[in-house]
Enzyme design. Structure first.
Site, PDB file in Angstrom:
ATOM      1  N   TYR A   1      -0.203  -1.319  24.168  1.00 52.48           N
ATOM      2  CA  TYR A   1      -0.648  -2.952  23.508  1.00 52.48           C
ATOM      3  C   TYR A   1      -1.277  -3.422  24.258  1.00 52.48           C
ATOM      4  CZ  TYR A   1       0.138  -7.916  20.838  1.00 52.48           C
ATOM      5  OH  TYR A   1      -0.112  -8.125  20.496  1.00 52.48           O
TER       6      TYR A   1
ATOM      7  N   LYS B   1      10.799   5.946  -3.053  1.00 55.22           N
ATOM      8  CA  LYS B   1       9.682   6.240  -3.162  1.00 55.22           C
ATOM      9  C   LYS B   1       9.250   6.837  -1.939  1.00 55.22           C
ATOM     10  CE  LYS B   1       6.803   8.249  -6.148  1.00 55.22           C
ATOM     11  NZ  LYS B   1       5.722   7.233  -7.389  1.00 55.22           N
TER      12      LYS B   1
ATOM     13  N   ASP C   1       5.138   1.611 -10.557  1.00 53.06           N
ATOM     14  CA  ASP C   1       6.541   0.998 -12.106  1.00 53.06           C
ATOM     15  C   ASP C   1       5.609  -0.956 -12.116  1.00 53.06           C
ATOM     16  OD1 ASP C   1       7.390   2.828 -11.400  1.00 53.06           O
ATOM     17  OD2 ASP C   1       9.242   1.345 -10.531  1.00 53.06           O
TER      18      ASP C   1
ATOM     19  N   ASP D   1       2.947   6.535 -12.084  1.00 47.10           N
ATOM     20  CA  ASP D   1       4.144   6.526 -13.627  1.00 47.10           C
ATOM     21  C   ASP D   1       3.073   7.024 -14.301  1.00 47.10           C
ATOM     22  OD1 ASP D   1       5.729   5.409 -12.279  1.00 47.10           O
ATOM     23  OD2 ASP D   1       5.207   3.465 -11.841  1.00 47.10           O
TER      24      ASP D   1
ATOM     25  N   ALA E   1       1.531   4.153 -20.344  1.00 54.34           N
ATOM     26  CA  ALA E   1       0.800   4.510 -19.302  1.00 54.34           C
ATOM     27  C   ALA E   1       1.019   6.176 -19.570  1.00 54.34           C
ATOM     28  CB  ALA E   1       0.814   4.046 -17.837  1.00 54.34           C
ATOM     29  N   ALA E   2       2.176   6.278 -19.000  1.00 62.36           N
ATOM     30  CA  ALA E   2       2.531   7.837 -18.537  1.00 62.36           C
ATOM     31  C   ALA E   2       1.874   8.481 -20.089  1.00 62.36           C
ATOM     32  CB  ALA E   2       3.458   8.343 -18.240  1.00 62.36           C
TER      33      ALA E   2
END
Length: 763
Positions: A46, A101, A144, A169, A204-205
């Protein structure tokens, strides 16, 4: 639903809550990756040290990849509008999924993740927020987000950002299902250019999947897409832009009508919408992907009972052929990040498709079979897509994606040496599979005949299949032929390799030859001709005699007998190498980062100083054959003290080694934890080991060596290979009782290298 099912569901519900509630909270955490124990460390991390890389990045923003963790950091971003089949549950409620995920990214590809839940449903505002935080990350995984907004959001962000970005997805499902489709059609004996396909679902898929199938060769006129209102045909009105791409010129309206004569059904909709009548109306060898979760469009068992020729995949792990996005997204991002790609393009997606599809055709590692509690896995109707825990995915898919990024011109940092890159990938995952792979590659260059005893055993047969199909060795099965064939049929193992039955009629000539040899060898050591005739009908003697006569190049035995009884016939037939008074054995321990070698683990119970010298010498020569530089620690429970009888014995051996073999890197007596630690070694500047840890450990007696490696083997903290016999004129090695398939394959690989080395030496 039965009472038991109610109870199971209730138990699982509580278990899920307990899992997420347990400390520490959350499924991922941030941990320091740099030293931080001193004030100096903190001043570098830092203020004031951190200002220096900041100024460098200000001059050249690309240096953020050099001086920060950006290059290995992905954002998993959602607004919670289309979660897991739960629907629009909101940003905050979606957090457990996004953390999950992130966990998958980390454990499968060692990618760091921040999950970011954005409380914004307006697509344009959502896009601006993502663009605003994008400089933090090396890549972005959208998750999602409901359609049709998902299409617009991804399209805009891909155009306006220059880092890898993917809505998993859509494209994750597309890539994995495409790989499965390629292989399923091969099994069905059909070509993608000719098949008629029905896609149920238009979200979408479904849109992304169908577009990718078209890139693989599927013809648009052979596609019927259905949504909740039926077939998307020319009579339909008020269709979205994405659906307009798949309007069909057909009179069919319902899913039942659409499936008449169809070759493929892709379900990306909801459970149990496909009836047995629909399945019966499909063409021969129908390919059925029921990918709705948790219930597929048609239950697997129902589909298989309805039509035995069904080739099926689902999204569930409890049925064969799981189409699981984890087969793709971790490795796609891994490859994209490692070349600093400016996006994820179609070439990269197709590369992932073909890499995944090809992997399913290769022999499956034993670790994968054990993980799923299966008898075996072979490419076919019940296995045409890899299992999620197949460790080979990280190298196959990541490498393919990285190469595609380079070839398509979007790689900011091309990889120069892909062998080094593969090794780096394995290092990331904390596995030392490099040495095993290197040995197998060397074995393939000149495979030798390896006779495997106890060929009736499943593990031995499976190992033989892998050795044969991988081209590592030319297996010869030693056992009762009738029973071996029965076992092969039972386990579905097809092998076109010799089966040698010591009692078989076809071995009469060899029995006569071997009997004469054995009698001549042992006639002055208590063996008469009758005993020799009886012994050659036993595999324990027949195998070593095959090796002695050159009827095989190497021998692997010992699966079902203890070590001493297996070794006894070998020592009666196979001579020791010149200058070797006592043979020895060594174990290879495959740790997280590098291999270690333990000797003597099986032969010499209480070696003298002179025996320890010979063990160290044989160990050095053996380890060199694996392209590893041996650094030998002669072990005791003291460090350079020599007070105990054991330490004095070891110290004498070290003295002899230093005098007779001054170029050897060897020292002791030393404790193993000191020999493994650079800081501890620095306390002994006189040692030949210097400050580089040892990798070969010679134990003072059999008990300490054997107990040490068996603790490691029992804990399963490292893969154990061996015992490797040292000091015999021929390549023969004795397995541990009930050795796993991987252990047999690895020891057979070493036997091939042993045979190669002897052939080269003779030449």
């Amino acid at each position: 639903m039965s009472t038991k099912n109610h109870r199971d569901e209730r138990n699982f519900h509580q278990a899920a809550l307990d899992y997420h509630r347990s400390e520490p909270k959350g499924k991922i955490e941030v941990i320091p990756s740099k030293p931080h124990s001193s004030q100096r460390d903190l001043s570098l991390a830092y203020s004031p040290g951190v200002a220096i890389p900041c100024l460098e990045i200000e001059k050249d923003p690309s240096l953020a990849y050099e001086y920060t963790g950006k290059g290995n950091l992905v954002a998993v971003i959602s607004n919670g509008t289309a979660v897991l089949g739960l629907g629009d549950i909101g940003a905050e409620a979606s957090k457990p999924v996004m953390e999950g995920k992130g966990l998958l990214f980390k454990i499968f590809a060692d990618i760091n993740v921040f999950d970011i839940e954005i409380n914004e449903k307006d697509p344009d505002k959502f896009i601006e927020i993502v663009k605003g935080i994008a400089p933090t990350f090396g890549g972005i995984n959208l998750e999602d987000i409901k359609a049709p907004e998902a299409f617009y959001i991804e399209k805009r962000l891909k155009e306006e950002l220059n880092i890898p970005l993917m809505h998993d997805d859509q494209h994750g499902t597309a890539i994995i299902s495409a790989a499965a489709l390629v292989n399923a059609l091969e099994i069905a004996g059909k070509k993608i250019e000719e098949v008629k396909i029905v896609v149920n679902g238009a979200g979408a898929a479904a849109i992304a999947c169908t577009k990718l199938y078209v890139q693989l060769g599927l013809k648009k006129e052979n596609i019927l897409m259905c949504d909740s209102k039926g077939v998307i045909n020319k009579r339909r009105e008020n269709l979205t832009e994405e659906k307009l791409d798949f309007v069909a010129d057909t009179d069919r309206n319902t899913l039942l009508e659409a499936l008449q004569g169809a070759d493929v059904f892709i379900g990306l909709s909801k459970g149990n919408v496909m009836t047995t009548e629909m399945l019966l109306g499909m063409a021969e060898n129908p390919v059925v992907f029921g990918l709705a979760n948790p219930d597929p469009e048609i239950e697997y068992d129902v589909a298989m009972e309805t039509r035995k020729d069904t080739i099926m995949a689902t999204g569930r792990s409890d049925y064969p052929n799981q189409v699981n996005n984890v087969l793709g997204f971790p490795y796609i991002f891994r490859g994209a990040l490692d070349v600093q790609a400016t996006g994820i393009n179609e070439a990269m997606k197709l590369a992932a498709v073909h890499a995944i599809a090809e992997l399913a055709k290769e022999p499956v590692p034993e670790a994968v079979i054990l993980a799923y509690n299966l008898k075996g896995l072979n490419f076919g109707r019940e296995y045409f897509i890899p299992k999620p825990f197949d460790n080979r995915l990280i190298t196959r898919v990541s490498v393919a994606v990285a190469k595609a990024a380079m070839e398509s011109g979007i790689a900011g940092k091309p990889i120069e040496n892909f062998e080094d890159y593969e090794n780096a990938l394995l290092d990331r995952m904390g596995r030392d599979e490099k040495l095993i792979r290197m040995m197998q590659n060397r074995a393939r260059s000149n495979p030798k005949r390896v006779t495997l005893g106890n060929a009736e055993e499943y593990n031995v047969l499976k190992a033989a299949q892998i050795l044969y199909e991988e081209g590592i060795a030319q297996p010869i099965l030693l056992g009762e032929k009738k029973y071996v064939l029965e076992q092969m049929k039972k386990f579905g193992i097809e092998l076109n390799v010799p089966i040698v039955d010591p009692m078989g009629e076809d071995q009469e000539e060899n029995r006569l030859k071997y009997r004469d040899t054995l009698w001549k060898m042992r006639q002055r050591k208590g063996m008469n001709e009758y005993k020799a005739k009886r012994y050659v009908r036993q595999r324990d003697y027949f195998g070593p005699l095959m090796l002695h006569h050159g009827d095989t190049d190497a021998l692997i035995v010992g699966f079902s007998k203890n070590y001493v009884s297996t070794l006894k016939p070998i020592l009666k037939i196979i001579e020791k190498e010149k200058g070797v008074e006592k043979i020895s054995s060594m174990m290879m321990i495959m740790t997280e980062k590098k291999p270690l070698f333990f000797a003597d683990t099986s032969i010499n119970q209480n070696p003298t100083s002179e025996d320890l010298v010979n063990i160290a010498r044989m160990s050095e020569m053996t380890v060199r054959t694996f392209a590893v530089e041996p650094r030998i620690a002669m072990l005791s429970f003291e460090n350079f003290a020599g007070k105990s009888e054991t330490s004095q014995k070891v110290a004498k051996a070290v003295s002899i080694l230093h005098e007779k073999f001054p170029k050897m890197i060897v020292d002791g007596e030393i404790q193993p934890d000191f020999a493994l630690d650079s800081d501890h070694l620095s306390d002994y500047p006189f040692s030949k080991l210097g400050t580089t840890p040892a990798n070969v450990f010679v134990f003072p007696n059999l008990e300490s060596a054997n107990i040490s490696y068996k603790i490691i083997r029992g804990l399963k903290v490292a893969q154990v290979v061996g015992p490797i016999l040292m000091g015999l004129k021929k390549p023969v090695h004795v397995l541990q009782m009930r050795a796993s398939v991987d252990e047999i394959v690895n020891l057979a690989t070493i036997a091939v290298l042993d045979a190669q080395r002897r052939e080269e030496k003779k030449a």
